[in-house]
Scaffold this motif. Structure first.
Motif, PDB file in Angstrom:
ATOM      1  N   UNK A  79      40.927  42.931  36.277  1.00 37.83           N
ATOM      2  CA  UNK A  79      40.349  41.733  35.660  1.00 37.83           C
ATOM      3  C   UNK A  79      40.603  40.469  36.482  1.00 37.83           C
ATOM      4  N   UNK A  80      41.859  40.127  36.708  1.00 37.66           N
ATOM      5  CA  UNK A  80      42.182  38.869  37.380  1.00 37.66           C
ATOM      6  C   UNK A  80      41.688  38.860  38.825  1.00 37.66           C
ATOM      7  N   UNK A  81      42.001  39.900  39.573  1.00 40.78           N
ATOM      8  CA  UNK A  81      41.629  39.973  40.992  1.00 40.78           C
ATOM      9  C   UNK A  81      40.121  39.851  41.190  1.00 40.78           C
ATOM     10  N   UNK A  82      39.354  40.620  40.427  1.00 39.58           N
ATOM     11  CA  UNK A  82      37.907  40.612  40.619  1.00 39.58           C
ATOM     12  C   UNK A  82      37.234  39.391  40.000  1.00 39.58           C
ATOM     13  N   UNK A  83      37.856  38.812  38.981  1.00 42.27           N
ATOM     14  CA  UNK A  83      37.303  37.594  38.394  1.00 42.27           C
ATOM     15  C   UNK A  83      37.383  36.432  39.385  1.00 42.27           C
ATOM     16  N   UNK A  84      38.542  36.278  40.037  1.00 42.80           N
ATOM     17  CA  UNK A  84      38.671  35.161  40.974  1.00 42.80           C
ATOM     18  C   UNK A  84      37.827  35.395  42.229  1.00 42.80           C
TER      19      UNK A  84
END
Length: 303
Positions: A79-84
């Motif tokens: 979630x976090x890695x691909x969102x940013x």
């Protein structure tokens, strides 16, 4: 082929697919918001992984402690890695994005040494640095002084942050995979990552975007979900279970080379002689690290 050779091949396939993900995501975020892209991408990837496990009869519940571990990994690496990354791709070119995340292998090697006590010999460090220099040549187009002269955008700085999120994800995943199979661990991580993405998807009106998504955008979204998420993440976990994090991580240097090539072929971004020279340095560095590892394996077997 030995288990180590198969693991190296899987790591290589994963990073080649991920290299193509930047141009593909660049096309997708041209039509949908980054929150909608993340939700659709990992939803489609998760469906494929569940079908894969169901056919093999390997779906089972994990103990609470392991489930919590993969929930945290799903938040960090999915979630976090691909969102940013998706957010940064709204303003950063696909080729430049692939080049920035090329710092991943150094982050993984250092974190693997610090958190997992994985040895970093002089030859392995030399190979990693050679590949790193190749990436710098590509980014600067042969003029290293450009790093001191230019101003960096917020999107590029966000992309740099993704380097560290992926480094922690890879190193911590290797530790978690000592107790859980790669396919089951990846399914749990992807499930939690997708669940985390539901809230921003709904909050930003993602449902209203779905009817207007073109066939071209859907093709890129499904490519990102099925190949870049389900297959590539699974192959990455397979490799991390067998090889040291630093050795798996060095394959990520291939990622920016692929990103530049794909961006040039499909998005019209230019390729210079310095990029080709830098790409040769990248592949040489990767070859050095893995050749050294294979020689060390042979010595251990002979002893």
């Amino acid at each position: 082929m030995t288990p180590s050779s198969v693991a190296r091949l899987k790591a290589l396939v994963a990073v080649i697919v991920w290299g193509a993900s930047f141009p593909s995501a660049k096309v997708a975020v041209g039509e949908v918001s980054f929150t909608t892209l993340v939700w659709l991408r990992f939803g489609s990837g998760l469906l494929v992984l569940f079908l894969f496990l169901a056919i093999r009869g390997k779906i089972r519940l994990l103990p609470l402690r392991e489930a919590v571990t993969f929930a945290a990994l799903g938040f960090l690496g999915v979630f976090f890695h691909n969102s940013i990354q998706a957010y940064a791709l709204q303003t950063v070119s696909a080729g430049m994005s692939g080049l920035i995340i090329a710092a991943n292998p150094i982050a993984i090697a250092l974190l693997g040494s610090l958190l997992l006590s994985e040895p970093l010999g002089k030859a392995k460090i030399a190979g990693i640095l050679l590949a790193a220099c190749g990436v710098l040549v590509i980014i600067s187009r042969g003029n290293i002084s450009v790093f001191l002269q230019r101003e960096y955008s917020f999107g590029e700085l966000v992309m740099v942050l993704s380097v560290f999120s992926w480094g922690f994800f890879s190193v911590l995943s290797r530790k978690a995979l000592q107790r859980t199979s790669p396919e089951l661990g990846m399914t749990y991580a992807l499930t939690f990552g997708w669940l985390f993405s539901i809230i921003p998807f709904l909050a930003n009106g993602g449902v209203a975007e779905l009817p207007s998504v073109s066939g071209k955008a859907w093709a890129n979204i499904l490519f990102l979900g099925i190949l870049c998420s389900a297959l590539a993440y699974l192959f990455w976990y397979d490799a991390l279970q067998v090889l040291p994090a630093s050795e798996v991580g060095v394959f990520l240097y291939v990622n920016p080379v692929v990103a530049v090539i794909i961006s040039a072929l499909f998005l019209g971004e230019s390729v210079s002689a310095s990029m080709l020279f830098g790409g040769a340095m990248v592949f040489s560095g990767v070859w050095c690290v893995n050749s050294l590892s294979r020689m060390q394996e042979k010595r251990r077997k002979m002893e």
